[in-house]
Design a protein around this motif. Structure first.
Motif, short mmCIF file in Angstrom:
data_model
loop_
_atom_site.label_atom_id
_atom_site.label_comp_id
_atom_site.label_asym_id
_atom_site.label_seq_id
_atom_site.Cartn_x
_atom_site.Cartn_y
_atom_site.Cartn_z
N SER A 168 0.83 -1.19 0.00
CA SER A 168 0.00 0.00 0.00
C SER A 168 0.87 1.25 0.00
O SER A 168 1.84 1.34 0.76
CB SER A 168 -0.89 -0.03 1.25
N GLY A 169 0.55 2.19 -0.89
CA GLY A 169 1.27 3.46 -0.93
C GLY A 169 2.50 3.45 -1.83
O GLY A 169 3.21 4.46 -1.93
N GLY A 219 2.63 3.39 -5.06
CA GLY A 219 2.46 4.15 -6.30
C GLY A 219 1.69 3.45 -7.41
O GLY A 219 1.64 3.94 -8.54
N LYS A 220 1.06 2.35 -7.09
CA LYS A 220 0.35 1.57 -8.13
C LYS A 220 -0.79 2.37 -8.77
O LYS A 220 -0.90 2.45 -10.00
CB LYS A 220 -0.20 0.26 -7.53
N SER A 221 -1.65 2.96 -7.93
CA SER A 221 -2.79 3.72 -8.48
C SER A 221 -2.30 4.95 -9.22
O SER A 221 -2.82 5.30 -10.28
CB SER A 221 -3.75 4.13 -7.36
N THR A 222 -1.27 5.59 -8.67
CA THR A 222 -0.69 6.77 -9.34
C THR A 222 -0.23 6.39 -10.74
O THR A 222 -0.47 7.11 -11.71
CB THR A 222 0.50 7.32 -8.51
N HIS A 252 -3.76 -6.90 -5.17
CA HIS A 252 -3.03 -7.32 -3.97
C HIS A 252 -3.01 -8.84 -3.86
O HIS A 252 -2.41 -9.39 -2.95
CB HIS A 252 -3.68 -6.72 -2.71
N1 LIG Z 1 -3.28 13.57 -4.18
C1 LIG Z 1 -2.24 13.20 -3.41
N2 LIG Z 1 -1.56 14.12 -2.66
C2 LIG Z 1 -0.51 13.75 -1.91
N3 LIG Z 1 -0.04 12.48 -1.81
C3 LIG Z 1 -0.68 11.55 -2.53
C4 LIG Z 1 -1.80 11.84 -3.36
N4 LIG Z 1 -2.21 10.69 -3.95
C5 LIG Z 1 -1.39 9.73 -3.50
N5 LIG Z 1 -0.47 10.23 -2.65
C6 LIG Z 1 0.62 9.49 -1.99
O1 LIG Z 1 1.38 8.87 -3.01
C7 LIG Z 1 1.77 7.57 -2.64
C8 LIG Z 1 1.29 6.55 -3.68
O2 LIG Z 1 -0.13 6.48 -3.65
P1 LIG Z 1 -0.93 5.42 -4.50
O3 LIG Z 1 -2.38 5.74 -4.35
O4 LIG Z 1 -0.39 5.40 -5.89
O5 LIG Z 1 -0.57 4.04 -3.75
P2 LIG Z 1 -1.04 2.55 -4.07
O6 LIG Z 1 0.17 1.76 -4.37
O7 LIG Z 1 -2.13 2.56 -5.07
O8 LIG Z 1 -1.60 2.09 -2.63
P3 LIG Z 1 -2.87 1.14 -2.26
O9 LIG Z 1 -2.40 -0.27 -2.47
O10 LIG Z 1 -3.10 1.46 -0.82
O11 LIG Z 1 -4.01 1.54 -3.14
C9 LIG Z 1 1.19 7.34 -1.24
O12 LIG Z 1 2.22 7.54 -0.31
C10 LIG Z 1 0.11 8.38 -1.11
O13 LIG Z 1 -0.03 8.78 0.22
#
Ligand SMILES: Nc1ncnc2c1ncn2[C@@H]1O[C@H](COP(=O)(O)OP(=O)(O)OP(=O)(O)O)[C@@H](O)[C@H]1O
Ligand SMILES: [Mg+2]
Length: 223
Positions: A43-44, A46-49, A203
């Motif tokens: 989690s966190g 960067g996958k969704s990003t 996941h």
């Molecule tokens: N709009 C935003 N502003 C600031 N930080 C952000 C924003 N969106 C995401 N983040 C941060 O960027 C990082 C990556 O976020 P992301 O949503 O890509 O994670 P993820 O791998 O999809 O996690 P998960 O498995 O929980 O969905 C995280 O640390 C998150 O807190």
């Protein structure tokens, strides 16, 4: 099909408060036409990003992304909107379907937004509902569906415009293992049928094993 070079995404400002987050920290990744890739990582990381920048829902801080040699990091908002409509299908875990509409109304939506003729929309809708095994639920509203049925409806809608790329963020996140297996099998089938490139965040190791390749991420990097 997809080429990502030294992609970074920085949220917030670098400064004494340490509020800045390097959501993507130098990603290099290539994905072939028709390839089905699963993205995994904590989690966190960067996958969704990564999915959001791939789909033109968010922009990179630096680096390059090419979709069929089109530099999407250089497109303006209007061009990105057109790209999303014409080339990319999205299936997300939440906020996917409009709750006040029926299944068939949700599936028809992309056609309506593109002003397609009613007959074209109707036949595409029927074809898609049948391909995801949801004909018998066409008139149902969202609260009358199971989680797996919602995801199948979401998949049907995402496929409406025959996207070249399908981006899915934890599409099986709310499903038990049997329903997950059905949904992911469906992804595989549609991918193979239309040579659709699929990038799916999950996941679940079990779900990821249905993909051609698993890409592992940690702290904004591909490892
Ligand atoms: N709009 C935003 N502003 C600031 N930080 C952000 C924003 N969106 C995401 N983040 C941060 O960027 C990082 C990556 O976020 P992301 O949503 O890509 O994670 P993820 O791998 O999809 O996690 P998960 O498995 O929980 O969905 C995280 O640390 C998150 O807190
Ligand atoms: Mg996420």
């Amino acid at each position: 099909m997809i080429r990502i070079e030294n992609a970074t995404k920085l949220y917030g400002q670098t400064g004494a408060d340490g509020a800045a987050v390097h959501a993507l920290n130098g990603i290099d990744l290539q994905i072939g036409k028709g390839e089905f890739v699963a993205i995994m990582g904590p989690s966190g990381c960067g996958k969704s990003t990564l999915l959001h920048v791939l789909g033109g829902l968010d922009v990179l801080t630096s680096g390059e992304i090419f979709l069929e040699d089109e530099p999407i990091h250089r497109l303006d908002e209007a061009a990105l909107t057109e790209l999303r409509r014409s080339k990319i299908g999205f299936v997300f875990q939440f906020f996917n379907l409009l709750p006040t509409l029926t299944v068939e109304e949700n599936v028809r939506l992309p056609g309506l937004l593109q002003n397609q003729p009613a007959g074209t929309i109707e036949s595409r809708c029927v074809e898609l509902l049948s391909s995801v095994g949801m004909e018998h639920r066409a008139k149902h509203r969202l609260h009358q569906l199971s989680g797996g049925e919602m995801q199948r409806a979401a998949l049907a809608r995402a496929l409406f415009m025959k996207p070249r790329v399908l981006l899915a963020d934890e599409p099986t996140g709310n499903l038990d293992s049997e329903a997950s297996a059905r949904v992911v099998k469906l992804f595989r089938q549609v991918g193979q049928l239309h040579q659709t490139t699929i990038v799916m965040v999950t996941h679940s190791r079990e779900v990821a094993l249905a993909a051609d390749r698993i890409v592992e991420m940690r702290d904004g990097r591909v490892i």
